[in-house]
Design a protein around this motif. Structure first.
Motif, PDB file in Angstrom:
ATOM      1  N   PRO A 127      29.678  36.493  34.700  1.00 41.35           N
ATOM      2  CA  PRO A 127      28.668  36.606  35.940  1.00 41.35           C
ATOM      3  C   PRO A 127      28.485  34.914  36.621  1.00 41.35           C
ATOM      4  N   ASN A 157      19.551  25.787  44.341  1.00 49.14           N
ATOM      5  CA  ASN A 157      20.566  27.102  44.433  1.00 49.14           C
ATOM      6  C   ASN A 157      21.309  26.955  45.710  1.00 49.14           C
ATOM      7  N   ARG A 209      17.182  28.061  36.237  1.00 50.30           N
ATOM      8  CA  ARG A 209      17.763  29.124  36.357  1.00 50.30           C
ATOM      9  C   ARG A 209      19.467  29.127  36.382  1.00 50.30           C
ATOM     10  N   SER A 210      19.791  27.904  36.883  1.00 53.40           N
ATOM     11  CA  SER A 210      21.073  27.688  37.321  1.00 53.40           C
ATOM     12  C   SER A 210      21.730  27.278  35.718  1.00 53.40           C
ATOM     13  N   ALA A 223      22.307  30.523  33.882  1.00 57.19           N
ATOM     14  CA  ALA A 223      23.354  31.007  34.589  1.00 57.19           C
ATOM     15  C   ALA A 223      24.622  30.570  33.693  1.00 57.19           C
ATOM     16  N   ASP A 282      24.830  31.715  30.415  1.00 52.79           N
ATOM     17  CA  ASP A 282      25.226  33.276  30.469  1.00 52.79           C
ATOM     18  C   ASP A 282      26.976  33.485  30.770  1.00 52.79           C
ATOM     19  N   THR A 317      27.551  27.953  38.848  1.00 57.63           N
ATOM     20  CA  THR A 317      28.740  28.579  38.080  1.00 57.63           C
ATOM     21  C   THR A 317      29.684  29.142  39.030  1.00 57.63           C
ATOM     22  N   HIS A 318      29.427  29.563  40.520  1.00 56.07           N
ATOM     23  CA  HIS A 318      30.604  30.115  41.161  1.00 56.07           C
ATOM     24  C   HIS A 318      31.396  28.742  41.586  1.00 56.07           C
ATOM     25  N   ARG A 323      29.074  34.401  39.623  1.00 59.09           N
ATOM     26  CA  ARG A 323      28.518  34.494  40.831  1.00 59.09           C
ATOM     27  C   ARG A 323      26.745  34.455  41.047  1.00 59.09           C
ATOM     28  N   ASN A 324      26.243  34.433  39.477  1.00 54.89           N
ATOM     29  CA  ASN A 324      24.739  34.526  39.461  1.00 54.89           C
ATOM     30  C   ASN A 324      24.050  33.260  40.041  1.00 54.89           C
ATOM     31  N   SER A 325      24.934  32.295  40.046  1.00 59.52           N
ATOM     32  CA  SER A 325      24.286  31.098  40.643  1.00 59.52           C
ATOM     33  C   SER A 325      25.405  30.309  41.346  1.00 59.52           C
TER      34      SER A 325
END
Ligand code: ATP
Length: 598
Positions: free
Chosen positions: A534, A326, A514-515, A518, A521, A541-542, A536-538
């Motif tokens: 979302p 991350n 988790r990424s 994300a 998601d 994705t950001h 910015r959750n990872s």
């Protein structure tokens, strides 16, 4: 003076005179003898010359005789040859004469036939001719009908194709089922049961459908079907895979951001699909063209398309990032000694809503081999770890980004029209621009009215995602526009137990999972048109925010292993792809409903 001269004196005088005469005579004799000697010499000389001349004449005569002999022999030979040629010529002439008469005969016959045929043609009552004319007319009519039908079909096909392209939308999911490989036969304690685990259970049954045979002990066999935009079987080459992806590069130069990502469990063929396989074995040196993956092929196609544009209208910059645990690392960053070191970077959202990595290294590149050379150098920095599945397992997400800046007249024209469109929209004709969803994607710009402020991947009216470079404020005519191509080789999406990892490696896998969830998601939020996506959750994705959603083109290449051994992971990947596709389905339904209302 004495009058008498004695006798002795007279005698002496006479003697003296005689002596004088004698001396004169002797001198004369000497002269004559000398003359005689000279004449003798001359005579001898003349005689010698005469002899030599005589000998020369003889030699010339001999030579002449020899020449005459040679000439006579040659003459005899030539005569024989001339006789032979004459013979051949007379034979050829005989053949020519007979052929000419034959040809004359044939041409007479042909002329006769032509005359007959033309007399048939001129005969309006010739039955045969009438039949022929009728048949020709009928054929012409049916040909014209066929042509007409063909034109109609072409038109229809064009309309359907255009509608399809529109409906296919901005998120496409392709699936690649790789062949069964040697490591599929390696047994691990965590794998499925016995020989069944190496059995291929996932098949590409058509161009768009993949079937999964679920075998569970004591349960009836279940067949599950998954549909995607395109499904590739194990026999499909790297060329075939790229052919389906190629059109996205045209969109890139049309001004849209593009992202192509490979998703799948470890060993499912993501790196093979994105980079090519030889790169895994020897990370230096070039790949064979046929073995090249999407990244080198896309770069080559991009430069090919750019070469068709006006010279120097486009520039390309390469940046390479890794998302590991991350955190984003800049793989092109160098230390003071100039050695490549992965340096940690932040991801921020700019005032225009775009994602940006401050201090990211951009390398200007002019051709594919430059890109591949840089990549082969920095890929050594990528986090890898041998797993129970294969030795080169990538433990991070790799993001290869090509930023295209354009100053072409096309882009400027487009920019002007976008600016006009924006002004129109601002003046209330397009109120939806300011709806909550659009406002999220398109916050009001800080730029002056002279500048183009449409942010990437965000225009609500399907306008291309051209974005101005973060350069000093300039008038529109000098601002180059940027689009991004992000090529992503995601880390493996496997279950933790499957790879036999623990400790720090377990943390790696947990970050990867988790990424990836994300990412799922984000796609889910887009599908459900949630007001908040979302991103910015990872960090992943950001970082990819500009190329997922809005008008950007995203292609997810699902990579799946065919065997029963990895069925759980494969089903999970297929479910991810189905969810990503849902975005399109929702869009499609919305479009259809809108059409119905209209
Ligand atoms: N379609 C294919 N044809 C031939 N070989 C393949 C194919 N797909 C994958 N392979 C081979 O399988 C092995 C694993 O593939 P690859 O490294 O691409 O997997 P991966 O999904 O990137 O794994 P990881 O996520 O662990 O990095 C490599 O040796 C690769 O050459």
């Amino acid at each position: 003076m004495p009058l008498f001269i004695n006798r002795d004196q007279i005698v002496a005088h006479q003697v003296h005179l005689l002596e004088h005469k004698l001396r004169n005579k002797e001198e004369r004799i000497l002269e004559l003898e000398t003359e005689n000697a000279i004449l003798h010499l001359r005579l001898a000389e003349c005689a010698g010359r005469l002899r030599r001349e005589h000998e020369g004449d003889k030699k010339a005569e001999d030579h002449h005789q020899l020449q005459r002999k040679i000439f006579q022999t040659s003459l005899v030979k030539l005569h024989t040859q001339v006789q032979a040629v004459k013979q051949v010529l007379s034979e050829v002439f005989a053949v020519y004469v007979s052929s000419a008469s034959e040809l004359e005969e044939q041409s007479k016959q042909l002329l006769q036939k032509v005359k007959q045929a033309s007399s048939h043609l001129n005969d309006p009552n010739g039955e045969e001719l009438l039949n022929l004319q009728a048949r020709v007319a009928a054929l012409e009519r049916s040909l014209e009908e066929e042509r007409e039908r063909c034109r109609g079909e072409k038109q229809k096909r064009k309309e359907i194709h255009n509608a399809l392209v529109e409906l296919r939308g901005n998120i496409r999911v392709h699936c690649r089922v790789r062949p069964v490989l040697h490591f599929d036969h390696l047994q691990t304690s965590t794998c499925g049961s016995g020989s069944a685990s190496t059995e291929p259970v996932i098949h590409a049954i058509s161009d768009d459908t993949v079937s999964v045979t679920c075998l569970k002990t004591g349960m009836p066999v279940q067949q599950k079907m998954f549909e995607f935009e395109r499904v590739h079987g194990p026999e499909d080459s790297q060329e075939v895979i790229f052919k389906e992806v190629k059109c996205l590069l045209t969109s890139l130069l049309d001004g849209y951001n593009v992202c192509i990502m490979a998703y799948g469990q470890t060993g499912s063929g993501k790196t093979h699909t994105m980079m090519g396989s030889q790169s895994l074995k020897a990370k230096s040196g070039m790949l064979q063209e046929s073995q090249e993956g999407i990244i080198p092929k896309a770069a080559a196609e991009l430069f090919r398309l750019i070469s068709e544009k006006p010279a120097e209208s486009h520039t390309v910059e390469l940046s390479v990032m890794e998302v590991y645990n991350n955190e984003v690392y800049d793989l092109l960053a160098r230390d003071e000694q100039g050695n490549a070191v992965g340096q940690r970077r932040d991801v921020v959202t700019t005032s225009s809503g775009a994602s940006q990595v401050p201090n990211l290294t951009y390398e200007p590149v002019c051709n594919t081999s430059e890109i591949m050379q840089i990549l082969s150098g920095v890929l050594k920095l990528r986090a890898q770890c041998p797993t129970l599945i294969h030795a080169d397992s990538s433990r991070s997400h790799l993001v290869v980004s090509l930023t295209i800046s354009t100053k072409s007249p096309d882009a400027l024209a487009l920019a002007h029209s976008l600016q006009r469109a924006k002004k129109d929209m601002k003046s209330s004709t397009c109120k939806q621009w300011w709806s909550p969803r659009c406002r999220r994607a398109n916050p009001p710009s800080r730029h002056s009215a002279d500048e183009l402020t449409v942010s990437p991947a965000s225009s609500p009216c399907s306008s291309p995602a051209l974005s101005p470079c973060p350069s000093p404020r300039n008038s529109i005519s000098v601002i180059p526009f940027r689009t991004k191509l992000q090529l992503v080789d995601l880390a493996g999406s496997e279950c933790v137990g499957m790879t036999g990892l623990s400790g720090a490696a377990l943390w790696e896998v947990s970050c990867i999972n988790r990424s990836l969830s994300a990412l799922s998601d984000v796609l889910g939020a887009l599908a459900e048109q949630r007001p908040h996506v979302p991103y910015r959750n990872s960090k992943l994705t950001h970082l990819l925010q500009d190329t997922i959603g809005g008008d950007s083109k995203l292609l997810v290449m699902l990579c799946v292993s065919p065997t029963h051994r990895f069925i759980t992971e494969s089903l999970q990947s297929l479910a991810f792809g189905t969810r990503a596709r849902q975005v399109q389905k929702e869009r499609l339904q919305r479009k259809t409903n809108t059409h119905k209302v209209i």
